[in-house]
Design a protein around this motif. Structure first.
Motif, PDB file in Angstrom:
ATOM      1  N   PHE A 127       0.749  -1.447  -0.025  1.00 37.60           N
ATOM      2  CA  PHE A 127      -0.131  -0.137   0.187  1.00 37.60           C
ATOM      3  C   PHE A 127       0.945   1.310  -0.067  1.00 37.60           C
ATOM      4  O   PHE A 127       0.340   2.320  -0.120  1.00 37.60           O
ATOM      5  CB  PHE A 127      -0.973  -0.020   1.096  1.00 37.60           C
ATOM      6  N   ALA A 128       1.988   1.259   0.352  1.00 35.78           N
ATOM      7  CA  ALA A 128       2.984   2.384   0.183  1.00 35.78           C
ATOM      8  C   ALA A 128       2.934   3.205  -0.662  1.00 35.78           C
ATOM      9  O   ALA A 128       3.346   2.703  -2.109  1.00 35.78           O
ATOM     10  CB  ALA A 128       4.437   1.887   0.727  1.00 35.78           C
ATOM     11  N   GLY A 129       2.727   4.121  -0.643  1.00 34.57           N
ATOM     12  CA  GLY A 129       2.705   5.418  -1.777  1.00 34.57           C
ATOM     13  C   GLY A 129       1.620   5.099  -2.882  1.00 34.57           C
ATOM     14  O   GLY A 129       1.518   5.616  -3.966  1.00 34.57           O
ATOM     15  N   GLY A 134     -10.376   0.616  -2.261  1.00 34.12           N
ATOM     16  CA  GLY A 134     -11.445   0.058  -1.571  1.00 34.12           C
ATOM     17  C   GLY A 134     -12.005   0.781  -0.383  1.00 34.12           C
ATOM     18  O   GLY A 134     -11.308   1.861  -0.187  1.00 34.12           O
ATOM     19  N   GLY A 135     -13.042   0.422   0.137  1.00 37.45           N
ATOM     20  CA  GLY A 135     -13.602   1.377   1.212  1.00 37.45           C
ATOM     21  C   GLY A 135     -12.844   1.311   2.525  1.00 37.45           C
ATOM     22  O   GLY A 135     -12.195   0.459   2.695  1.00 37.45           O
ATOM     23  N   VAL A 136     -13.137   2.582   3.033  1.00 36.20           N
ATOM     24  CA  VAL A 136     -12.493   2.578   4.630  1.00 36.20           C
ATOM     25  C   VAL A 136     -13.499   3.036   5.699  1.00 36.20           C
ATOM     26  O   VAL A 136     -14.311   3.807   5.140  1.00 36.20           O
ATOM     27  CB  VAL A 136     -11.128   3.372   4.714  1.00 36.20           C
ATOM     28  N   ARG A 137     -13.084   2.861   6.698  1.00 32.62           N
ATOM     29  CA  ARG A 137     -13.993   3.313   7.860  1.00 32.62           C
ATOM     30  C   ARG A 137     -12.888   4.016   8.778  1.00 32.62           C
ATOM     31  O   ARG A 137     -11.836   3.485   8.965  1.00 32.62           O
ATOM     32  CB  ARG A 137     -14.934   2.530   8.319  1.00 32.62           C
ATOM     33  N   PRO A 187      -7.159   9.223   1.253  1.00 35.46           N
ATOM     34  CA  PRO A 187      -6.895   8.728   0.286  1.00 35.46           C
ATOM     35  C   PRO A 187      -6.251   7.216   0.426  1.00 35.46           C
ATOM     36  O   PRO A 187      -6.107   6.724  -0.651  1.00 35.46           O
ATOM     37  CB  PRO A 187      -5.834   9.541  -0.494  1.00 35.46           C
ATOM     38  N   PHE A 188      -5.709   6.920   1.588  1.00 37.39           N
ATOM     39  CA  PHE A 188      -4.949   5.791   1.413  1.00 37.39           C
ATOM     40  C   PHE A 188      -5.555   4.807   2.818  1.00 37.39           C
ATOM     41  O   PHE A 188      -6.453   5.049   3.354  1.00 37.39           O
ATOM     42  CB  PHE A 188      -3.731   5.849   2.221  1.00 37.39           C
ATOM     43  N   PHE A 189      -5.382   3.450   2.588  1.00 34.95           N
ATOM     44  CA  PHE A 189      -5.846   2.398   3.470  1.00 34.95           C
ATOM     45  C   PHE A 189      -5.373   2.681   4.653  1.00 34.95           C
ATOM     46  O   PHE A 189      -6.010   2.485   5.715  1.00 34.95           O
ATOM     47  CB  PHE A 189      -5.401   1.145   2.902  1.00 34.95           C
ATOM     48  N   ASP A 190      -4.275   2.930   5.039  1.00 36.18           N
ATOM     49  CA  ASP A 190      -3.607   3.365   6.131  1.00 36.18           C
ATOM     50  C   ASP A 190      -2.519   4.342   6.263  1.00 36.18           C
ATOM     51  O   ASP A 190      -2.005   4.690   5.103  1.00 36.18           O
ATOM     52  CB  ASP A 190      -2.897   1.828   7.041  1.00 36.18           C
TER      53      ASP A 190
END
Ligand SMILES: Nc1ncnc2c1ncn2[C@@H]1O[C@H](COP(=O)(O)OP(=O)(O)OP(=O)(O)O)[C@@H](O)[C@H]1O
Ligand SMILES: [Mg+2]
Length: 318
Positions: A127-129, A134-137, A187-190
């Motif tokens: 996931f870096a950069g 997908g969705g996040v909460r 914008p990011f997952f984490d």
């Protein structure tokens, strides 16, 4: 999305003026003495890393963070991931300093992606950069971030907004709005929080400010401020970020040779001086950002000058 309620402004004029004045004090002294600058950067490196990672849930203490970064020691009982998070944040700050030097533009999407790349390196390399697909909460938040299909477009719009500054916001307002809209987009997952706490400072530092470091102790206030910003009210977030910025401005100014900014704990001032206000009231003024003050641990520090300025401004307003 880009209409912003600016009614907080009147109340913040004094705060903004004061922060700009302090920035001017610094600018006049540039280049800052190399030894002093190096010392400040080293200590900020540690506290910035500790505070930002700790807000995110990393359990390393300030001292442990220092041992990892300065002495290369690993801490027994702490996970590899937590060690990586500390080292990564250090690399990200070093990268940030090189980005700051490049002032040919205000903000590029590659600035953001590269900072994020450092934050998740060796932890979540996939996931870096990379923007999320997908969705996040967000736990405890009063909204759900936009659909992944919209992320790229929204982020571009945000960068345009920062570059063109259509509302004519000052640097502090722009950094604050940038922070809020960014975590709203998520914008990011984490790593969104750690990345924006760096990227927001890229804006400020390109404008000659030191970094604003949001303290772990203020986590609750910070999250609450974000929730209020989600509802369109920027007042509290403006205060959180202004106070964080003022704290580092004070640290820099205090390190200048011959500095006459002497900060003491409010309780000391109340004892020494014949002031028309008690400790409780002065602490309240400090928390509200109405006097020049900053918080160190559990105590508010201020100056005699700050209180005199406040008394003067009260008289003026009457
Ligand atoms: N109520 C909220 N509204 C908007 N944004 C929020 C809210 N609560 C938290 N956030 C933001 O989301 C971030 C958390 O996102 P994420 O987990 O991707 O980032 P992180 O860097 O891993 O962790 P952290 O951001 O906690 O350091 C918070 O730091 C904060 O900036
Ligand atoms: Mg996280």
């Amino acid at each position: 999305m880009w209409d912003i309620d600016l009614t907080y402004r009147e109340e913040f004029q004094d705060v903004f003026d004061r922060l700009l004045e302090k920035k001017e004090v610094l600018e006049k002294q540039r280049p800052l003495p190399a030894v002093a600058l190096k010392k400040i950067r080293e200590s900020l490196m540690i506290e910035w890393t500790y505070n930002s990672n700790s807000i995110e849930g990393n359990t390393l203490s300030l001292r442990e963070t220092q041992m990892i970064l300065q002495e290369g020691i690993t801490i027994k009982g702490k996970s590899l991931r937590e060690h990586f998070e500390a080292k990564n944040h250090e690399s990200a700050i070093n990268h940030l300093y090189t980005l700051v030097e490049n002032t040919s533009h205000i903000l590029l999407s590659s600035d953001i992606l590269s900072l994020h790349g450092y934050i998740l390196r060796s932890i979540e390399d996939e996931f870096a950069g990379r923007l999320r697909n997908g969705g996040v909460r967000i736990a405890g938040a009063n909204f759900t971030p936009p659909n992944a299909r919209k992320v790229s477009g929204l982020l571009d719009e945000l960068i345009q907004f920062v570059q063109n500054n259509p509302l004519g916001l000052n640097d502090i307002e722009l950094a604050t709005v940038f922070h809020h809209k960014f975590v709203w987009i998520h914008p990011f997952f984490d790593g969104n929080g750690r990345t924006i706490r760096l990227a927001m400072n890229l804006l400020l530092m390109r404008k000659g400010f030191p970094p604003a470091i949001i303290l772990k102790n203020d986590r609750k206030k910070y999250y609450d401020a974000l929730n209020q910003a989600n509802k369109g009210n920027y007042k509290k977030l403006m205060l959180v970020i202004s106070q964080a910025l003022e704290r580092t401005l004070n640290i820099y100014i205090g390190a200048l040779p011959g500095s006459d900014y002497e900060y003491t704990e409010i309780s000391n001032l109340v004892e020494e001086e014949s002031l028309p206000y008690g400790q409780e009231y002065l602490s309240l003024l400090a928390r509200q950002g109405k006097i020049d003050a900053y918080k160190e641990g559990r105590n508010w520090l201020t100056t005699k000058k700050a209180i005199k300025d406040y008394i003067k401004s009260r008289k003026r307003k009457r």
